[in-house]
Design a protein around this motif. Structure first.
Motif, PDB file in Angstrom:
ATOM      1  N   GLU A 173       2.484 -14.841  -9.808  1.00 17.47           N
ATOM      2  CA  GLU A 173       3.928 -14.999 -10.132  1.00 17.47           C
ATOM      3  C   GLU A 173       4.875 -13.419 -11.055  1.00 17.47           C
ATOM      4  OE1 GLU A 173       6.757 -17.785 -13.633  1.00 17.47           O
ATOM      5  OE2 GLU A 173       4.347 -16.746 -13.863  1.00 17.47           O
ATOM      6  N   ILE A 174       5.672 -13.271  -9.812  1.00 14.71           N
ATOM      7  CA  ILE A 174       6.747 -11.712 -10.670  1.00 14.71           C
ATOM      8  C   ILE A 174       7.800 -12.471 -11.583  1.00 14.71           C
ATOM      9  CG2 ILE A 174       7.425 -10.043 -10.089  1.00 14.71           C
ATOM     10  CD1 ILE A 174       6.182 -10.696  -6.564  1.00 14.71           C
ATOM     11  N   GLY A 211       0.991 -11.863 -15.595  1.00 14.78           N
ATOM     12  CA  GLY A 211       1.267 -11.633 -17.416  1.00 14.78           C
ATOM     13  C   GLY A 211       0.784  -9.846 -17.560  1.00 14.78           C
ATOM     14  N   ARG A 212       0.234  -9.165 -16.639  1.00 10.14           N
ATOM     15  CA  ARG A 212       0.470  -7.476 -16.620  1.00 10.14           C
ATOM     16  C   ARG A 212       1.832  -6.964 -16.632  1.00 10.14           C
ATOM     17  NH1 ARG A 212      -4.175  -5.889 -14.304  1.00 10.14           N
ATOM     18  NH2 ARG A 212      -3.708  -3.760 -15.611  1.00 10.14           N
ATOM     19  N   LYS A 227      10.008   0.425  -9.650  1.00  6.43           N
ATOM     20  CA  LYS A 227       9.956   0.671  -8.497  1.00  6.43           C
ATOM     21  C   LYS A 227       9.522  -0.171  -7.450  1.00  6.43           C
ATOM     22  CE  LYS A 227      10.248   5.543  -9.369  1.00  6.43           C
ATOM     23  NZ  LYS A 227       9.442   6.736  -9.939  1.00  6.43           N
ATOM     24  N   ALA A 228       9.402  -0.592  -6.252  1.00  5.38           N
ATOM     25  CA  ALA A 228       9.358  -1.364  -5.228  1.00  5.38           C
ATOM     26  C   ALA A 228       8.092  -0.651  -4.934  1.00  5.38           C
ATOM     27  CB  ALA A 228      10.420  -1.177  -3.781  1.00  5.38           C
ATOM     28  N   GLU A 229       7.641   0.162  -5.023  1.00  2.09           N
ATOM     29  CA  GLU A 229       6.783   0.452  -4.396  1.00  2.09           C
ATOM     30  C   GLU A 229       5.242   0.264  -5.587  1.00  2.09           C
ATOM     31  OE1 GLU A 229       3.520   2.730  -1.478  1.00  2.09           O
ATOM     32  OE2 GLU A 229       5.878   2.001  -1.116  1.00  2.09           O
ATOM     33  N   THR A 230       5.919   0.051  -6.949  1.00  5.77           N
ATOM     34  CA  THR A 230       4.722  -0.055  -7.859  1.00  5.77           C
ATOM     35  C   THR A 230       4.654  -1.062  -7.563  1.00  5.77           C
ATOM     36  OG1 THR A 230       5.812   1.553  -9.253  1.00  5.77           O
ATOM     37  CG2 THR A 230       4.174   0.186 -10.760  1.00  5.77           C
ATOM     38  N   ILE A 267       2.648  -2.170  -4.371  1.00  2.91           N
ATOM     39  CA  ILE A 267       0.763  -1.160  -4.741  1.00  2.91           C
ATOM     40  C   ILE A 267      -0.217  -2.832  -5.699  1.00  2.91           C
ATOM     41  CG2 ILE A 267      -0.795  -0.157  -6.374  1.00  2.91           C
ATOM     42  CD1 ILE A 267       0.762   2.483  -5.096  1.00  2.91           C
ATOM     43  N   ASN A 268       0.489  -2.934  -6.358  1.00  2.00           N
ATOM     44  CA  ASN A 268       0.057  -4.071  -7.658  1.00  2.00           C
ATOM     45  C   ASN A 268      -0.122  -5.737  -7.164  1.00  2.00           C
ATOM     46  OD1 ASN A 268      -0.815  -2.686 -10.762  1.00  2.00           O
ATOM     47  ND2 ASN A 268       1.240  -1.866  -9.723  1.00  2.00           N
TER      48      ASN A 268
END
Length: 91
Positions: free
Chosen positions: A10-11, A23-24, A30-33, A36-37
Motif C-alpha cells: 500500500e502506497i 507504513g514506512r 520523488k518518483a525515483e525514490t 526504488i522502494n
C-alpha cells in the motif's frame, strides 16, 4: 520466491504529497525514490496487489506520480482508494 514478500503493498499519500509504503515513510516524494522502494519491497513480483491510498485532499499530481511508477514497474493488480480526512482536523 522469498517468504518475506508482503501480501499486498500500500502506497499511502498524505495531503502534502508525502509517500509511505506499507507504513514506512519515504525520505522524499520523488518518483525515483518511490520506484526504488517499491521495487525493493516487491522483489520483482509485480503480481502483488498494489493499493494507492490518497487523502481526499491530496493533490492529483502525487496520485498520478504513484500510478506512473506502478506502471513503469509493471504492477498489474492496482487499486485506488481514498481516505476521508480525519475528524480531528476539523476542530
Amino acid at each position: 520466491p522469498s517468504s518475506d514478500l508482503p501480501e499486498q503493498i500500500e502506497i499511502l499519500i498524505a495531503v502534502d504529497g508525502a509517500y509511505a509504503i506499507n507504513g514506512r515513510s519515504l525520505v522524499n516524494n520523488k518518483a525515483e525514490t518511490l520506484k526504488i522502494n517499491l521495487d525493493k519491497l516487491a522483489q520483482g513480483n509485480t503480481k502483488i496487489p498494489l493499493i494507492i491510498t490518497a487523502d481526499a485532499k491530496t493533490s492529483h499530481q502525487f496520485v498520478v506520480r504513484a500510478m506512473d511508477v506502478a506502471g513503469q514497474l509493471g504492477f498489474v493488480n492496482l487499486r485506488m482508494t481514498t481516505r476521508m480526512p480525519e475528524a480531528e482536523t476539523e476542530k
